[in-house]
Design a protein around this motif. Structure first.
Motif, PDB file in Angstrom:
ATOM      1  N   VAL A 132       0.817  -1.208   0.000  1.00 40.44           N
ATOM      2  CA  VAL A 132       0.000   0.000   0.000  1.00 40.44           C
ATOM      3  C   VAL A 132       0.862   1.273   0.000  1.00 40.44           C
ATOM      4  N   GLY A 133       2.132   1.118   0.431  1.00 42.35           N
ATOM      5  CA  GLY A 133       3.040   2.275   0.414  1.00 42.35           C
ATOM      6  C   GLY A 133       3.514   2.742   1.787  1.00 42.35           C
ATOM      7  N   LYS A 134       3.513   1.853   2.775  1.00 37.42           N
ATOM      8  CA  LYS A 134       3.932   2.236   4.137  1.00 37.42           C
ATOM      9  C   LYS A 134       5.406   2.652   4.167  1.00 37.42           C
ATOM     10  N   SER A 135       6.258   1.798   3.600  1.00 35.89           N
ATOM     11  CA  SER A 135       7.688   2.101   3.658  1.00 35.89           C
ATOM     12  C   SER A 135       8.018   3.316   2.782  1.00 35.89           C
ATOM     13  N   SER A 136       7.280   3.478   1.702  1.00 36.03           N
ATOM     14  CA  SER A 136       7.477   4.676   0.863  1.00 36.03           C
ATOM     15  C   SER A 136       7.133   5.929   1.655  1.00 36.03           C
ATOM     16  N   LEU A 137       6.112   5.828   2.500  1.00 35.73           N
ATOM     17  CA  LEU A 137       5.735   6.984   3.317  1.00 35.73           C
ATOM     18  C   LEU A 137       6.785   7.268   4.394  1.00 35.73           C
ATOM     19  N   VAL A 138       7.421   6.230   4.921  1.00 38.76           N
ATOM     20  CA  VAL A 138       8.533   6.449   5.864  1.00 38.76           C
ATOM     21  C   VAL A 138       9.592   7.312   5.179  1.00 38.76           C
TER      22      VAL A 138
END
Ligand SMILES: Nc1nc2c(ncn2[C@@H]2O[C@H](COP(=O)(O)OP(=O)(O)OP(=O)(O)O)[C@@H](O)[C@H]2O)c(=O)[nH]1
Ligand SMILES: [Mg+2]
Length: 216
Positions: free
Chosen positions: A41-47
Motif C-alpha cells: 500500500v506504500g507504508k515504507s514509501s511513506l517512511v
C-alpha cells in the motif's frame, strides 16, 4: 543483522532499530506513530517521504517486502514504526490475509502508541483486513487516522469518488468520518516528498500527537 541482538542502525543520518520478534522491540521510551495496512500500500514509501530520505526504508513492487518491525527515530520524542503489511500470501497460502506474527506481537505488547496511520490504496478502499484492524484499534481506544495512498493512479474525479466511498465505509466506526480520512497522498509519479499533501499529513500528525514528527 543478528536476529537476537538489539542493534541500532543508521541510514542517511537517521537511526533505526529492526525487530524480528518482540524481544527486539526497543524500550518503550518514546511514543510511537505506527504505519499499518495491506502489503504494497506504500507504508515504507511513506517512511521515506516523512524522513525526507530516498532509501531509509526498503520498498518494493512485490508485496511482502517489510518482514520486521522497524522503529525510525524521526524525532527525539517519537518513533515512526513501519510494520509488515497484511493480506500478503505466504508460499503455503495458509497465511493469506493474516497479520504477521511480529505485527501481532507489536499490538499485543502494550506499546506507547500515539497514533496509527492506516494506509489504504485509493483504488481498493477498505478491505476486510482493514476493517478488522479498525475494529481492533477502536476497541483498544487507539487513536487512528486513514491515509489514502497512490492518488496519482486515479483521475481527480476518481479521487473524489473514492474518498466518498471510504468516508461512507468509515461511518461504521466513527460519527465524523471526514476528519478521520486525510487528503489522498502520492509519494511517487512526480510528487516529491515535499509535496503539499505530505506537508499536510505532517501537520495533521503534529496536531494529533502534539509533537512535530520531523524535527529537522
Ligand atoms: N504510483 C504510486 N506508487 C507508489 C506510491 N507509494 C508507493 N508506491 C509503490 O508501491 C510499491 C509498494 O510500496 P512499499 O512502500 O514497499 O509498500 P509497503 O506498504 O511498505 O509494502 P510491504 O512492506 O509489503 O507491507 C512500491 O513499488 C512503491 O514505489 C504512490 O503514492 N504512488
Ligand atoms: Mg514495507
Amino acid at each position: 543483522m543478528s536476529e537476537t541482538k538489539k542493534k541500532k542502525h543508521q541510514t542517511a543520518g537517521i537511526a533505526y532499530q529492526a525487530a524480528a520478534s518482540s524481544k527486539q522491540f526497543p524500550r518503550p521510551s518514546r511514543r510511537e506513530i505506527v504505519l499499518v495496512g495491506r502489503s504494497n500500500v506504500g507504508k515504507s514509501s511513506l517512511v521515506n517521504a516523512l524522513g525526507k530520505r530516498k532509501n531509509l526504508a526498503r520498498t518494493s513492487k512485490t508485496p511482502g517486502k517489510t518482514r520486521m518491525v522497524f522503529f525510525y527515530e524521526l524525532s527525539p520524542e517519537y518513533y515512526l514504526v513501519d510494520l509488515p503489511g497484511y493480506g500478503y500470501a505466504k508460499t503455503s497460502g495458509s497465511e493469506k490475509q493474516a497479520f504477521s506474527k511480529v505485527s501481532d506481537d507489536y499490538f499485543r505488547s502494550d506499546r506507547p502508541i500515539a497514533l496509527v496511520l492506516l494506509l489504504l490504496d485509493i483504488r481498493r478502499g477498505l478491505g476486510d483486513p482493514d476493517r478488522q484492524m479498525l475494529e481492533f484499534l477502536s476497541r483498544q481506544g487507539i487513536n487512528w487516522q486513514l491515509v489514502l495512498t497512490k492518488a496519482d493512479k486515479l483521475s481527480r474525479s476518481g479521487i473524489v469518488k473514492a474518498e466518498r466511498e471510504v468516508w461512507a465505509a468509515v461511518r461504521e466506526y466513527v460519527e465524523e468520518a471526514e476528519g478521520k480520512v486525510l487528503p489522498p497522498i502520492s509519494v511517487s509519479a512526480g510528487l516529491t516528498p515535499r509535496d503539499e499533501r505530505i506537508r499536510q499529513l505532517e501537520e495533521r500528525i503534529a496536531e494529533l500527537t502534539g509533537q512535530d514528527l520531523v524535527s529537522f
